[in-house]
Design an enzyme around this catalytic site. Structure first.
Site, PDB file in Angstrom:
ATOM      1  N   GLU A 167      15.169 -18.167  75.500  1.00  0.00           N
ATOM      2  CA  GLU A 167      14.722 -18.545  76.859  1.00  0.00           C
ATOM      3  C   GLU A 167      13.203 -18.721  76.986  1.00  0.00           C
ATOM      4  O   GLU A 167      12.663 -18.798  78.078  1.00  0.00           O
ATOM      5  CB  GLU A 167      15.188 -17.481  77.872  1.00  0.00           C
ATOM      6  CG  GLU A 167      16.364 -17.887  78.716  1.00  0.00           C
ATOM      7  CD  GLU A 167      17.693 -17.932  77.975  1.00  0.00           C
ATOM      8  OE1 GLU A 167      17.771 -17.466  76.808  1.00  0.00           O
ATOM      9  OE2 GLU A 167      18.643 -18.481  78.526  1.00  0.00           O
ATOM     10  N   TYR A 169      10.883 -16.524  75.988  1.00  0.00           N
ATOM     11  CA  TYR A 169      10.153 -15.254  76.094  1.00  0.00           C
ATOM     12  C   TYR A 169       9.423 -14.963  74.777  1.00  0.00           C
ATOM     13  O   TYR A 169       9.506 -15.731  73.823  1.00  0.00           O
ATOM     14  CB  TYR A 169      11.126 -14.122  76.453  1.00  0.00           C
ATOM     15  CG  TYR A 169      11.692 -14.221  77.857  1.00  0.00           C
ATOM     16  CD1 TYR A 169      10.857 -14.190  78.974  1.00  0.00           C
ATOM     17  CD2 TYR A 169      13.063 -14.332  78.082  1.00  0.00           C
ATOM     18  CE1 TYR A 169      11.375 -14.261  80.269  1.00  0.00           C
ATOM     19  CE2 TYR A 169      13.592 -14.408  79.375  1.00  0.00           C
ATOM     20  CZ  TYR A 169      12.741 -14.370  80.464  1.00  0.00           C
ATOM     21  OH  TYR A 169      13.251 -14.448  81.742  1.00  0.00           O
ATOM     22  N   ARG A 217      19.682 -12.155  70.865  1.00  0.00           N
ATOM     23  CA  ARG A 217      19.912 -13.426  71.579  1.00  0.00           C
ATOM     24  C   ARG A 217      18.979 -14.469  70.989  1.00  0.00           C
ATOM     25  O   ARG A 217      17.759 -14.414  71.155  1.00  0.00           O
ATOM     26  CB  ARG A 217      19.674 -13.242  73.076  1.00  0.00           C
ATOM     27  CG  ARG A 217      20.057 -14.463  73.860  1.00  0.00           C
ATOM     28  CD  ARG A 217      20.805 -14.108  75.109  1.00  0.00           C
ATOM     29  NE  ARG A 217      21.376 -15.298  75.719  1.00  0.00           N
ATOM     30  CZ  ARG A 217      21.500 -15.479  77.017  1.00  0.00           C
ATOM     31  NH1 ARG A 217      21.118 -14.529  77.842  1.00  0.00           N
ATOM     32  NH2 ARG A 217      22.023 -16.578  77.496  1.00  0.00           N
ATOM     33  N   HIS A 255      12.915 -21.342  80.061  1.00  0.00           N
ATOM     34  CA  HIS A 255      12.793 -21.418  81.522  1.00  0.00           C
ATOM     35  C   HIS A 255      12.010 -22.654  81.947  1.00  0.00           C
ATOM     36  O   HIS A 255      12.170 -23.138  83.055  1.00  0.00           O
ATOM     37  CB  HIS A 255      12.122 -20.158  82.074  1.00  0.00           C
ATOM     38  CG  HIS A 255      13.055 -18.984  82.092  1.00  0.00           C
ATOM     39  ND1 HIS A 255      14.261 -19.004  82.759  1.00  0.00           N
ATOM     40  CD2 HIS A 255      12.980 -17.774  81.508  1.00  0.00           C
ATOM     41  CE1 HIS A 255      14.876 -17.860  82.593  1.00  0.00           C
ATOM     42  NE2 HIS A 255      14.127 -17.085  81.833  1.00  0.00           N
ATOM     43  N   GLN A 342      22.407 -19.243  94.458  1.00  0.00           N
ATOM     44  CA  GLN A 342      21.723 -18.985  95.729  1.00  0.00           C
ATOM     45  C   GLN A 342      21.431 -17.517  96.024  1.00  0.00           C
ATOM     46  O   GLN A 342      20.404 -17.215  96.618  1.00  0.00           O
ATOM     47  CB  GLN A 342      22.536 -19.591  96.886  1.00  0.00           C
ATOM     48  CG  GLN A 342      22.226 -21.059  97.077  1.00  0.00           C
ATOM     49  CD  GLN A 342      23.115 -21.723  98.097  1.00  0.00           C
ATOM     50  OE1 GLN A 342      23.930 -22.568  97.775  1.00  0.00           O
ATOM     51  NE2 GLN A 342      22.988 -21.327  99.338  1.00  0.00           N
TER      52      GLN A 342
HETATM   53 FE1  SF4 Z   1      25.250 -16.430  91.671  1.00  0.00          FE
HETATM   54 FE2  SF4 Z   1      27.394 -15.767  93.081  1.00  0.00          FE
HETATM   55 FE3  SF4 Z   1      26.457 -18.267  93.185  1.00  0.00          FE
HETATM   56 FE4  SF4 Z   1      27.667 -17.317  90.988  1.00  0.00          FE
HETATM   57  S1  SF4 Z   1      28.582 -17.651  92.986  1.00  0.00           S
HETATM   58  S2  SF4 Z   1      25.788 -18.468  91.035  1.00  0.00           S
HETATM   59  S3  SF4 Z   1      26.958 -15.222  90.976  1.00  0.00           S
HETATM   60  S4  SF4 Z   1      25.422 -16.435  93.880  1.00  0.00           S
END
Ligand code: SF4
Ligand code: NAP
Length: 674
Positions: A167, A169, A217, A255, A342
């Site tokens: 990623e 890092y 990873r 990222h 979100q």
């Molecule tokens: Fe994140 Fe929940 Fe949306 Fe999946 S459904 S991307 S876990 S907010």
């Protein structure tokens, strides 16, 4: 127990321990790792998922020293006195029969603080802090810090550690020529750039002994210029195996990559072909990642022999019981992660605690508790959009007798429109989940029924989740035949011509633009076409998987104008982790974005606007109105006049920020207290 997913549920022998299934709950930062006071909540969060049957879990990233912080005062394990709080987590997980590894994460130049370090003094494009280049002694000290951190993790009761090497890092930065310009023992040729990673693994293994899981990873597809090529990835994988790793996890992208890797528009399992390519090169178990969210997808990856395990992180925020449900074949009862970001990643990047849009209990297991009601009530919920669905099914689960009224012929509300957008097909899963939950919890669903005050007589509680109506802007000619509301367009009741203007550039304006530019079956359902669209080299020959690869030409289906009155940047309020993808898609499709617009009128000639005092006519066939919404609450007044107590949730309560995350959370919170 017989299961429809035999590969997923076959045990995996790691030598010193046997994992019960092939499912890894991947690392996901929740924000609860950073403060000692939040560790009881973190323990409850992991315990719930261990109870749900995950084979092995990985914590969010923990820094091995201060320079490793992702942000100031991020979770760290560098001293013996920091061990105790972690025991809360490991003991809670072990009590539930689970296993947990701690991820050791050094953010390198992505550290959002002035103490960050990197192999070379090169600032990342996504952070404002230029890193200090580590001295050779500093490199040695860092390797020691990784090993010490792992040793302390063992003392804290963890079953293993995951060393974060992807990623973009720190470890990844040592590996890549774009970020490692050093001469000497830690820079130069690929083999010496790789030494930082292999020394960390070797010394960590020495520190923790053989009977401890060590996941590495590895960045297998970097999706940045100057990233590794396949030969280098294979060399790294073999060296890390030889240094003592027990499992190799897949890292896709940095990222700073400008190719989406986990957004909802990324096809399911779009990147497992990368892990598959490594399968013949190493003998330790390999884990496939990215956009695996349902059992049939995970099973297919394993059945095709592309990996030995699958990693899912966000799907366990969405549903802690994912494994138990999959094992018994009860797939329809899984609350599917729709990859919207979100409430999880967008929150993390805004320095807020992570939760989940479809499961607001995630990260709040000790606070949002659905106890069986001792006084069952008769509850009416009006509106089967996501707010009403969440409220009705949660209340019913608590033992209330719930009737759910819906004026339309189907449940889902605005999600029915969202799922019509190319790249948002996952939104269908939430509707499927709620339909199943309605059946399970015996909610009485009355479709095609517009409830009035009389129909709501006799209920002990009334919840209005009646949603929103599109705002109709007062523009001359707004009732012209060229004008289409976004619900009419997305539901297929009306279709648009070749040239279209969109009034309003909020989330829905952007979605409608995507709907108008794509043609034919959605790219998100066709991984190979999607990868070609983004210029990803399926053969893995290109450096970083992208260097010198031209994206396929995209011919938009229509000529589109996206308009807003303000002069702000377009899409400013879109999701932190996804807004750039929408902006890139629209730019590619040559959508013309006009800000500072004054709408003058709509007539047969098209849409008349004024920009910077200049009059223009956009010669469009149709104008789609996406100018926000207003609450629909025509039932409120008659109910209040009749002296009834009414609860308002979702868009009916507040349309200004119509938002599924808030709507579902409100529905669940109200139901928990009814
Ligand atoms: Fe994140 Fe929940 Fe949306 Fe999946 S459904 S991307 S876990 S907010
Ligand atoms: P919105 O974000 O509030 O956008 C409405 C747009 O209409 C604004 O750009 C506004 O811009 C314009 N507008 C408002 N009043 C107007 C008027 N009277 N005349 C002309 N234009 C007017 O609302 P939305 O697009 O409907 O989205 C609603 C919510 O859905 C969002 O808040 C978001 O939470 C969610 N959503 C998000 C996404 C996503 O992130 N991808 C996608 C879909 C939905 P000007 O005032 O500058 O013209």
């Amino acid at each position: 127990m017989a299961t429809p997913y035999p590969h997923l549920f076959s045990p995996l022998d790691l030598g010193h321990c046997v994992l019960p299934n092939r499912i890894l709950m991947g690392s996901m930062h929740t924000g609860l790792e950073d403060r000692r006071a939040d560790f009881p909540k973190l323990a409850a969060y992991f315990a719930e998922r261990a109870r749900g049957g995950v084979g092995l879990m990985v914590t969010g990233g923990i820094a091995p020293n201060i320079s490793a912080w992702t942000k100031p005062f991020a979770g760290m394990l560098a001293w013996p006195w920091q061990v105790r709080k972690h025991r809360l987590v490991t003991e809670a997980v072990h009590r539930e029969g689970g296993r947990i590894c701690m991820q050791i994460l050094h953010a390198g130049r992505y550290g959002y603080h002035p103490l960050n370090v990197a192999p070379s003094r090169i600032k990342s494009p996504i952070t404002p802090f230029t890193p200090r280049a580590l001295s050779d002694r500093g490199v040695e000290r860092h390797i020691r810090d990784f090993a010490t951190c792992a040793k302390l993790a063992r003392e804290a009761g963890y079953d293993g550690v995951e060393v974060m090497g992807s990623e973009g890092y720190l470890i990844n930065e040592f590996l890549a020529s774009r970020t490692n310009k050093r001469a000497g023992p830690w820079g130069g040729a690929f083999e010496t750039r790789l030494r930082f990673a292999t020394e960390i693994v070797r010394r960590t293994r020495e520190a923790v002994g053989r009977d401890f899981i060590l996941i590495f990873r590895l960045s297998m597809l970097e999706l940045v210029e100057g990233g590794s090529d396949l030969t280098e990835v294979v060399t790294a994988a073999k060296a890390i195996e030889a240094a003592g790793a027990s499992i190799l996890n897949t890292g896709i992208g940095w990222h700073e990559s400008r190719i989406p890797t986990i957004a909802t528009s990324v096809p399911r399992a779009a990147f497992t072909f990368v892990t598959a390519r490594l399968k013949r090169e190493v003998s330790i178990p390999l884990v496939a990642t990215n956009r695996i969210n349902m059992p049939e997808v995970a099973e297919a990856v394993l059945a095709r022999g592309e990996a030995d395990m699958v990693s899912m992180a966000r799907p366990f925020l969405a549903d802690p019981d994912w494994v138990l449900k999959a094992q018994r074949g009860d797939t329809d009862s899984i609350n599917t992660c729709i990859a919207c970001n979100q409430a999880c990643l967008d929150h993390v990047f805004q320095n807020r605690k992570a939760s989940c849009l479809v499961n607001p209990r995630a990260g709040r297991e000790t606070e949002l508790v659905y106890r069986t009601s001792l006084q069952p009530k008769r509850i009416a919920v009006v509106g089967a959009g996501v707010a009403g669905l969440a409220c009705a099914t949660t209340a019913a689960e608590r033992g209330h007798q719930v009737t759910l009224f819906e004026a339309q012929g189907a449940i889902g509300g605005q999600f029915n429109l969202a799922r019509a957008i190319p790249g948002k097909e996952e939104f269908h899963e939430t509707i499927r989940y709620f339909q199943h939950r309605i059946d399970q919890t015996r909610v009485e669903l009355r479709l095609a029924t517009r409830a009035d005050a009389a129909a709501l007589e006799g209920f002990d509680a009334i919840v209005l989740a009646t949603g929103v109506v599109p705002r109709v802007p007062s523009i001359p000619g707004i009732d012209h035949a060229k004008v289409i509301s976004y619900p009419d367009l997305l539901s297929g009741r009306r279709s648009a011509g070749r040239r279209v203007a969109i009034i309003g550039a909020g989330g829905i304006g952007f979605d409608v633009a995507e709907y108008l530019i794509e043609s034919g079956p959605s790219m998100s359902l066709d991984p190979a076409r999607w990868r070609a669209h983004w210029g990803i080299d399926d053969s893995l020959r290109a450096r970083g998987g992208i260097e010198g690869v031209a994206a396929t030409e995209f011919k938009p289906e229509r000529e589109v104008w996206l308009l807003q009155r303000k002069t702000d940047a377009f899409g400013k309020n879109l999701g932190k982790t996804t807004g750039w993808i929408h902006r890139a898609s629209l730019k590619r499709a040559k959508v013309k974005m006009l800000g500072g617009v004054e709408y003058q009128g709509i007539d047969d000639a098209g849409l008349h606007v004024q920009v910077d005092g200049q009059a223009h006519v956009l010669p469009v066939d149709h104008v789609i109105v996406c100018s926000g919404q207003e609450s629909r609450r025509d039932l409120l007044e008659p109910l209040q006049v009749a002296g009834r107590q009414v609860h308002l949730i979702g868009g009916a309560e507040l349309a200004a920020e119509l938002d599924a995350k808030r709507a579902i959370a409100q529905g669940c919170e109200l139901a928990a207290n009814l």
